[in-house]
Enzyme design. Structure first.
Site, PDB file in Angstrom:
ATOM      1  N   TRP A  60       0.875  -1.182   0.000  1.00  0.00           N
ATOM      2  CA  TRP A  60       0.000   0.000   0.000  1.00  0.00           C
ATOM      3  C   TRP A  60       0.913   1.234   0.000  1.00  0.00           C
ATOM      4  O   TRP A  60       1.824   1.331   0.858  1.00  0.00           O
ATOM      5  CB  TRP A  60      -0.868  -0.047   1.259  1.00  0.00           C
ATOM      6  CG  TRP A  60      -1.860   1.059   1.394  1.00  0.00           C
ATOM      7  CD1 TRP A  60      -2.699   1.526   0.431  1.00  0.00           C
ATOM      8  CD2 TRP A  60      -2.125   1.826   2.581  1.00  0.00           C
ATOM      9  NE1 TRP A  60      -3.480   2.535   0.948  1.00  0.00           N
ATOM     10  CE2 TRP A  60      -3.150   2.741   2.250  1.00  0.00           C
ATOM     11  CE3 TRP A  60      -1.609   1.829   3.871  1.00  0.00           C
ATOM     12  CZ2 TRP A  60      -3.660   3.646   3.172  1.00  0.00           C
ATOM     13  CZ3 TRP A  60      -2.115   2.725   4.789  1.00  0.00           C
ATOM     14  CH2 TRP A  60      -3.133   3.618   4.448  1.00  0.00           C
TER      15      TRP A  60
ATOM     16  N   ASP B  84      -1.051  -5.707   9.119  1.00  0.00           N
ATOM     17  CA  ASP B  84      -2.026  -4.724   8.645  1.00  0.00           C
ATOM     18  C   ASP B  84      -3.257  -5.516   8.204  1.00  0.00           C
ATOM     19  O   ASP B  84      -3.231  -6.232   7.201  1.00  0.00           O
ATOM     20  CB  ASP B  84      -1.411  -3.938   7.471  1.00  0.00           C
ATOM     21  CG  ASP B  84      -2.342  -2.826   6.997  1.00  0.00           C
ATOM     22  OD1 ASP B  84      -3.485  -2.755   7.468  1.00  0.00           O
ATOM     23  OD2 ASP B  84      -1.915  -2.024   6.141  1.00  0.00           O
TER      24      ASP B  84
ATOM     25  N   LYS C 179     -13.739  -0.820   5.982  1.00  0.00           N
ATOM     26  CA  LYS C 179     -14.227  -1.550   4.803  1.00  0.00           C
ATOM     27  C   LYS C 179     -15.311  -2.552   5.187  1.00  0.00           C
ATOM     28  O   LYS C 179     -16.350  -2.616   4.555  1.00  0.00           O
ATOM     29  CB  LYS C 179     -13.090  -2.316   4.120  1.00  0.00           C
ATOM     30  CG  LYS C 179     -11.745  -1.644   4.165  1.00  0.00           C
ATOM     31  CD  LYS C 179     -11.565  -0.596   3.109  1.00  0.00           C
ATOM     32  CE  LYS C 179     -10.225   0.087   3.298  1.00  0.00           C
ATOM     33  NZ  LYS C 179      -9.859   0.975   2.240  1.00  0.00           N
TER      34      LYS C 179
HETATM   35  C1  LMR Z   1      -6.949   2.084  -0.822  1.00  0.00           C
HETATM   36  O1  LMR Z   1      -5.869   1.485  -0.800  1.00  0.00           O
HETATM   37  O2  LMR Z   1      -7.532   2.385  -1.876  1.00  0.00           O
HETATM   38  C2  LMR Z   1      -7.625   2.437   0.463  1.00  0.00           C
HETATM   39  O3  LMR Z   1      -6.933   1.859   1.525  1.00  0.00           O
HETATM   40  C3  LMR Z   1      -7.833   3.881   0.617  1.00  0.00           C
HETATM   41  C4  LMR Z   1      -6.583   4.640   0.958  1.00  0.00           C
HETATM   42  O4  LMR Z   1      -6.598   5.354   1.947  1.00  0.00           O
HETATM   43  O5  LMR Z   1      -5.597   4.523   0.235  1.00  0.00           O
END
Ligand code: LMR
Length: 408
Positions: free
Chosen positions: A146, A227, A262
Site C-alpha cells: 500500500w 495490517d 471496509k
Molecule cells: C486504498 O488502498 O484504496 C484504500 O486503503 C484507501 C486509501 O486510503 O488509500
C-alpha cells in the site's frame, strides 16, 4: 467595532526568514486525486477501479443496513457526547479482540488494544510505539505494498528496509525472496505483513507459508506488524484471520492494525483499532500506557461515532447476524466479478487465485493513461484495480477497451 474583518497586514513583501519558505510543495496523493478527477469526468460510462471502496453491482457504496439500524439506536439512546479517553470505546475494542486475534488470545492478559482513527491511525500509532521503544528501529516492507505504508513509517522515524515480495509479470508471490530478506533481519526488527486481501496484489500467503514465516520470525526474534484492513473480503470472515492466528501462536510479540472502515462500510468515520500482543502482563501494561500517550499526542482521542456503531452491532445477535450476511454478500460479489473477468480474458486469469478488492495488472503507464483518456476507465498509476468497482455489465466493455489499447 466597525465590520468584523481585520485589515490585511500591510507588510506584504517576502522575507528570507519566512517560516514557510523552506517548505517544498508536495504532490497531491495520486489515489485520492483520482477520486476528484473521476468525479469531474462527465462520461456516463466511466468505470471507477481506483480507490478501495466496495461498490455494489450498480456502482454504489451503500451504508450497510446493520449500520443504519445501529445509527438509529444510537441516535435514540446516546445521552452525552462528552469526552472518552485516549483509549476510545473500550467495549468496541473488547468486542473486536476475539474476531481479530481469536477467542483464546482475547482472554489473554498479554493482549492489549485501543481504538484508533481507522487502520491508518492504527499503523501510525504502532509506528510511534515502535519508535518510542527502540532507537532507529528497522521495519521490513515487501514491495509492492500500500503506497501509504512508507510515508506513515518514515513520519514516525522508522528506518524502512524494502524487498521484492511479488512479481507483477508472473503474478507470483516471491516467497523465497521474502524468506531470504527476513533471514537477514536483525532481532527486534519489525516486519510488516498484510493480514489478508493483500493491497495491492490480492495474493495472500497460504497456510504453510504463514507457518514458515511465523516460525522464522519467532526464531529470529522479529516482531510482526500485521495490517488487517479487509477481514471478510477474502476467503471468508474467519478464514481471513488464519494467518494472524498462526503468527500469534508462534511469536512472543506482535502488533495488529485493524480497520472497520471496509468491512462495516464506515470509511469516512475512520474506525479502527491497534492491538499489541506482548510477552507478559507487565509488558502489556507498559505497551498500553505508551499507546495512550502516543494517541494523546496525535489525536487526543479517536472519533466516537463509527466505533459506537460497531459496538452496537456486535452487542446485538440480530445485528451481528445481519452484518455477517451483508459482508458475505459483498465478498461473494467481488469473488464472482473475479470469476467473470478471468473467464473473459487471459490478462485477468490470475484474478481467480487472488482475493479481496485488489489485483495488480501487468500493464504499463501508457495503457493506464489511454484507458482513462479514451474510455473513462480509472485505476491507480501502478495498474492496481479495485475489482469491487466493476458494475454488472462492465466486464465486456473493460475487456474490449483493454484489448483495444493493448493492441490485441
Ligand atoms: C486504498 O488502498 O484504496 C484504500 O486503503 C484507501 C486509501 O486510503 O488509500
Amino acid at each position: 467595532m466597525q465590520g468584523s474583518r481585520r485589515t490585511p497586514n500591510a507588510r506584504t513583501g517576502t522575507s528570507q526568514h519566512g517560516l514557510f519558505n523552506a517548505l517544498k510543495k508536495q504532490p497531491p496523493d495520486p489515489l485520492l486525486s483520482l477520486i476528484a478527477k473521476l468525479r469531474d469526468d462527465p462520461r456516463q460510462e466511466k468505470i471507477d477501479l481506483g480507490v478501495g471502496v466496495y461498490r455494489d453491482a450498480s456502482g454504489i457504496t451503500p451504508v450497510m443496513h446493520c449500520v443504519k439500524e445501529a445509527e438509529r439506536l444510537l441516535l435514540a439512546m446516546q445521552a452525552t457526547k462528552s469526552y472518552l479517553g485516549s483509549e476510545g470505546d473500550v467495549g468496541f475494542v473488547n468486542l473486536l479482540k476475539p474476531m481479530v486475534c481469536g477467542e483464546a488470545f482475547a482472554r489473554d492478559p498479554r493482549l492489549v488494544g485501543v481504538q484508533t482513527p481507522g487502520g491508518t491511525g492504527a499503523l501510525r500509532l504502532a509506528a510511534d510505539v515502535i519508535a518510542a521503544s527502540v532507537a532507529r528501529t528497522k521495519i521490513w516492507l515487501g514491495l509492492p505494498s500500500w503506497p501509504n505504508h512508507e510515508p506513515i513509517f518514515s513520519a514516525a522515524g522508522l528506518t524502512i528496509q524494502t524487498y521484492r515480495s511479488f512479481d507483477v509479470t508472473t503474478q507470483q508471490l516471491l516467497f523465497d525472496d521474502t524468506i531470504a530478506a527476513l533471514k537477514s533481519a536483525q532481532p527486534g526488527d519489525v516486519v510488516l505483513l498484510h493480514g489478508c486481501c493483500h493491497n495491492p496484489t490480492g495474493s495472500d500467503f497460504d497456510v504453510a507459508q504463514w507457518a514458515t514465516l511465523a516460525k522464522l520470525m519467532a526464531t529470529r526474534d522479529l516482531v510482526p506488524l500485521l495490517d488487517f484492513a479487509y477481514q471478510g473480503f477474502g476467503r471468508g470472515f474467519e478464514p481471513d484471520a488464519t494467518g494472524i492466528g498462526i503468527v500469534l501462536e508462534h511469536v512472543g510479540e506482535a502488533l495488529v492494525a485493524y480497520s472497520c472502515d471496509k468491512n462495516f462500510g464506515l470509511y469516512r468515520e475512520r474506525t479502527g483499532a491497534l492491538f499489541a500482543f506482548t510477552q507478559d502482563a507487565p509488558a502489556a501494561d507498559r505497551v498500553y500506557s505508551n499507546m495512550l500517550s502516543a494517541a494523546r499526542a496525535n489525536w487526543a482521542m479517536p472519533p466516537d461515532h463509527g466505533a459506537a456503531v460497531v459496538r452496537l452491532i456486535l452487542e446485538s445477535d440480530e445485528l451481528r447476524r445481519d452484518w455477517h450476511q451483508e459482508l458475505e454478500d459483498m465478498r461473494s460479489r467481488v469473488a464472482s466479478v473475479r470469476q467473470e473477468l478471468a473467464a473473459a480474458d487471459s490478462l485477468f486469469a490470475p484474478l481467480v487465485l487472488q482475493c479481496g478488492m485488489f489485483s495488480l495488472l501487468p500493464i504499463d503507464s501508457v495503457v493506464i493513461a489511454r484507458l482513462q483518456a479514451e474510455h473513462g476507465i480509472y485505476m491507480a498509476g501502478s495498474g492496481r484495480i479495485n475489482v469491487a468497482g466493476i458494475r454488472g455489465g462492465d466486464v465486456e466493455r473493460l475487456v474490449r477497451a483493454m484489448r483495444g489499447v493493448r493492441g490485441r
